[in-house]
Scaffold this motif. Structure first.
Motif, mmCIF file in Angstrom:
data_model
loop_
_atom_site.group_PDB
_atom_site.id
_atom_site.type_symbol
_atom_site.label_atom_id
_atom_site.label_comp_id
_atom_site.label_asym_id
_atom_site.label_seq_id
_atom_site.Cartn_x
_atom_site.Cartn_y
_atom_site.Cartn_z
ATOM 1 N N LYS A 454 0.840 -1.188 0.000
ATOM 2 C CA LYS A 454 0.000 0.000 0.000
ATOM 3 C C LYS A 454 0.881 1.247 0.000
ATOM 4 C CE LYS A 454 -3.555 -2.408 2.678
ATOM 5 N NZ LYS A 454 -4.250 -2.487 3.986
ATOM 6 N N LYS A 455 0.359 2.319 -0.552
ATOM 7 C CA LYS A 455 1.131 3.551 -0.677
ATOM 8 C C LYS A 455 1.676 4.010 0.663
ATOM 9 C CE LYS A 455 0.941 8.181 -2.715
ATOM 10 N NZ LYS A 455 0.097 9.175 -3.435
ATOM 11 N N GLU A 456 0.851 3.910 1.706
ATOM 12 C CA GLU A 456 1.277 4.383 3.020
ATOM 13 C C GLU A 456 2.319 3.466 3.670
ATOM 14 O OE1 GLU A 456 -2.779 2.297 3.511
ATOM 15 O OE2 GLU A 456 -1.786 3.651 2.098
ATOM 16 N N GLU A 457 2.540 2.275 3.088
ATOM 17 C CA GLU A 457 3.520 1.341 3.640
ATOM 18 C C GLU A 457 4.825 1.311 2.855
ATOM 19 O OE1 GLU A 457 1.440 -2.359 3.748
ATOM 20 O OE2 GLU A 457 0.331 -1.859 5.567
ATOM 21 N N LEU A 458 4.941 2.165 1.831
ATOM 22 C CA LEU A 458 6.185 2.229 1.058
ATOM 23 C C LEU A 458 7.324 2.741 1.942
ATOM 24 C CD1 LEU A 458 4.893 3.756 -2.301
ATOM 25 C CD2 LEU A 458 5.877 1.473 -2.013
#
Length: 703
Positions: A454-458
């Motif tokens: 997910k984008k927030e976990e990059l």
């Protein structure tokens, strides 16, 4: 147990016995008598002792080749046959643009011309013993993982000390068998002066390339020849020295020019790397979806970039040929294994068997309160997402580019004590990698990584790519190369947070490491519990089928596999059990029209278009036979394993399995799984007609 249940269990035992008749990777020192009797019924004539115990035992000619393949000693002067792809790195390391032995092949016309092979070795197995009773006395079954590892390390050191007191040239290791239900100690004699003697051109040693990898029919002449060198005074192991002399073994394999026919006995002895046939249905789901699937996708991206650069520059190709081959082999393996898992329905079959084991528990109480399938299901569910991300992490960041390798090395060197001032320096290894390829691979994998999280976990560095480089990963990679101390070979690096605070490469490394740490935390929390459940499952299976002989999963220790020469049904048609010279000429002709994996030197087409192959033609078919099929059990690490006939003579080298064997690491299908070998007569033919290697042919005892 009710009579009806007893009858059902007996029927299951009988059906299992039939299914397991030729399956197996058997240890030699305790080979079940029932297995030996089955081998005899297929046509094996040497005595039981001639497999393992006697001075002229067949196992004494078989070697562990450099820790990743197998090989066989074939002469009184220590010649070793192994696969071309096993010797690939030694061939590559000795190659230059001016002397490209990979492309053009190599033949040493004298001992003096034989080429040192840095970091290559062969190991002879001297002895193996079951030390489980001793470990049980010392409480191994009640220990946690750290306690168990300490005990094994202590016992191994004690045994090594005792072995060295008798013979300093010996080495010893302890490994778990049967999922940790047993432990064996194996003693080896290791020779580290290994020299390249002969190799065919890459076009023949890798004929068919990735097009034919894991496929049948095959025509690959997959072999290379090395020689073991020894101390001139002791005939024992010695570090490389110009004064060393060819090793003189007590026993070596006899090369047979008599060939084989369908139904003949065939045996391989070698070092299969890893199988997981006791693995639960939950473990197989994890392997398929969390490991194989992302591995195949990511390697496909990486290899597309690599091959573009390799085809554009010969120097780059030489540097990366071996790395590309290693990557692509398990790329295709992952694709094929997943296809087999689904087409055969392995998860369902495993789950059905586990249902029977659960019923067996209810009838007998065996492992009651220990083996718990619901608990196993929950443990694997806890680990699944972390395991998948860990696979994505490894395939994206671990040893995928020079920058990533150095970045992770640097972060690993940072001292735990922040007050302690230490230093590190990267050596200049620019001759081993190419900057343009390295950068393109790194950028492509950074871009590809986005689809898995997910984008927030990059990782944090993606914010830098977006904010400073407008989302252009390649520009970010250029920036790292230019501005990070990581890529400044020879520079003394101060290993403190303060000194590296502004270094973009170090910040990148920290962000990458943070992802790994998160995955590791989740995985390690359930690792021991999953291992314990899998250990109990293996124990229950062996008890449930106690009337059958059982072999342990492969773990790169010496194993025997037996079977027969023969084909199978391929797309509903008989596959045939061998390929001939005419078949490779047809492929070569298609290579002339553009199939790059089938292109070869004109001399090879000429040699294999001969009207009369003389003594190299098979006596039964009258044809020059190239590769052949057996139903021997094979996996990675078996590459280079000698293939013996019923008299214990060498008839070929195992080098691959067919597409339908790719699930064999977890489920052996006797109907479809086949071992592909290169015919020793094909090997000698090219040694003779292409290499003019008369001295080697004479050394093999052939006229």
């Amino acid at each position: 147990m009710k009579k009806k249940n007893l009858l059902m269990a007996a029927a299951l035992m009988l059906s299992s016995a039939a299914a397991h008749a030729d399956e197996g990777m058997w240890t030699l020192y305790n080979l079940p008598q029932a297995v030996y009797e089955q081998m005899k019924s297929y046509g094996f004539s040497p005595s039981y002792d001639q497999l393992y115990k006697s001075d002229d035992a067949i196992k004494n000619a078989v070697v562990n080749f450099s820790g990743f393949c197998s090989g066989v000693v074939v002469s009184p002067d220590g010649l070793v046959f192994t696969n071309h792809h096993c010797g690939f790195e030694a061939i590559r390391a000795n190659s230059t643009v001016e002397h490209d032995y990979m492309l053009n092949g190599f033949y040493a016309k004298s001992f003096e011309e034989e080429l040192p092979s840095k970091n290559m070795f062969v190991s002879f197995m001297v002895d193996q013993q079951d030390i489980t009773p001793e470990l049980e006395k010392r409480g191994i079954n009640s220990m946690d993982r750290k306690e168990r590892e300490k005990l094994l390390n202590d016992v191994e050191n004690e045994m090594i000390k005792a072995v060295h007191a008798k013979d300093p040239s010996l080495e010893l290791e302890i490994k778990p068998f049967y999922e940790g239900n047993k432990y064996y100690a194996t003693t080896y004699r290791v020779f580290r002066d290994l020299r390249l003697v002969f190799t065919v051109p890459k076009s023949m040693g890798k004929f068919g390339g990735e097009t034919d990898n894991w496929m049948w029919p095959r025509q690959t002449c997959d072999y290379s020849v090395f020689r073991i060198y020894a101390d001139p005074n002791t005939n024992g192991p010695a570090a490389y020295n110009k004064q060393n002399v060819p090793y003189h073994p007590k026993h070596w394999a006899q090369v047979s020019m008599d060939g084989y026919k369908e139904g003949d006995f065939a045996m391989t002895i070698g070092y299969p790397g890893s199988t997981e046939r006791y693995l639960s249905s939950y473990g197989i789901r994890e392997m398929r979806d969390a490991e194989n699937a992302p591995r195949a996708q990511i390697r496909g991206v990486k290899q597309e970039v690599m091959i573009k650069h390799m085809r554009a520059d010969e120097g780059v190709r030489i540097k990366y040929d071996s790395k590309y081959a290693q990557s692509s082999n398990y790329w295709k393996n992952s694709l094929g294994m997943n296809k087999c898992i689904d087409s055969v329905g392995i998860v369902r079959q495993k789950a059905d068997f586990e249902d029977r084991i659960e019923e067996f528990q209810k009838w007998t109480g065996y492992l009651k309160g220990k083996l718990d399938f619901q608990k196993m299901k929950e443990l694997y569910a806890t680990r699944f997402d972390a395991d998948k991300l860990a696979t994505v992490w490894r395939e994206t960041f671990a040893r995928t580019s020079e920058f990533n390798t150095r970045a992770l090395t640097l972060i690993g060197m940072m001292p735990k004590d922040s007050k302690k001032k230490t230093y590190y320096t990267f050596t200049d290894n620019s001759d081993e990698w190419d900057e343009a390829l390295d950068k393109d691979v790194m950028a492509a994998l950074i871009d590809n990584y986005r689809q898995y999280v997910k984008k927030e976990e990059l990782p944090e560095f993606y914010k830098t790519i977006e904010g400073k480089f407008a989302g252009d990963s390649r520009k970010y990679v250029d920036y790292l190369y230019k501005n990070s101390v990581i890529m400044k070979s020879g520079k003394k690096i101060t290993l403190t947070e303060k000194a590296l605070a502004k270094d973009p490469g170090y910040q990148y490394a920290k962000a990458v490491k943070a992802v790994y740490d998160k995955c590791y935390g989740v995985m390690s929390s359930v690792y021991d519990a999953i291992e314990e459940q899998e250990k109990y499952l293996c124990d229950a299976k062996v008890r449930y089928e106690q009337e059958l002989p059982h072999y342990s999963d492969a773990n790169f220790t010496m194993r025997l596999s037996y079977g027969q020469v023969g084909g199978y049904l391929l797309n509903g048609e008989p596959s045939g059990y061998y390929t001939d010279a005419a078949s490779i000429v047809r492929k070569m002709e298609s290579g002339e029209k553009g199939t790059i994996d089938y292109q070869a030197e004109p001399i090879m087409k000429k040699l294999l278009s001969a009207n009369d192959f003389g003594k190299y033609a098979d006596k039964t078919t009258g044809k020059m036979q190239l590769c052949f099929l057996t139903n021997n059990d094979i996996t990675g690490g078996n590459s280079g394993s000698p293939m013996f006939d019923g008299k214990g003579r060498l008839i070929g080298l195992a080098f691959d399995g067919n597409w339908d064997s790719l699930s064999s690491d977890i489920w052996f299908d006797k109907r479809l799984a086949r071992c592909i070998g290169v015919d020793v007569r094909y090997m000698i033919y090219l040694m003779d007609k292409w290499g003019n290697a008369d001295r080697l042919i004479k050394e093999l005892g052939l006229k």
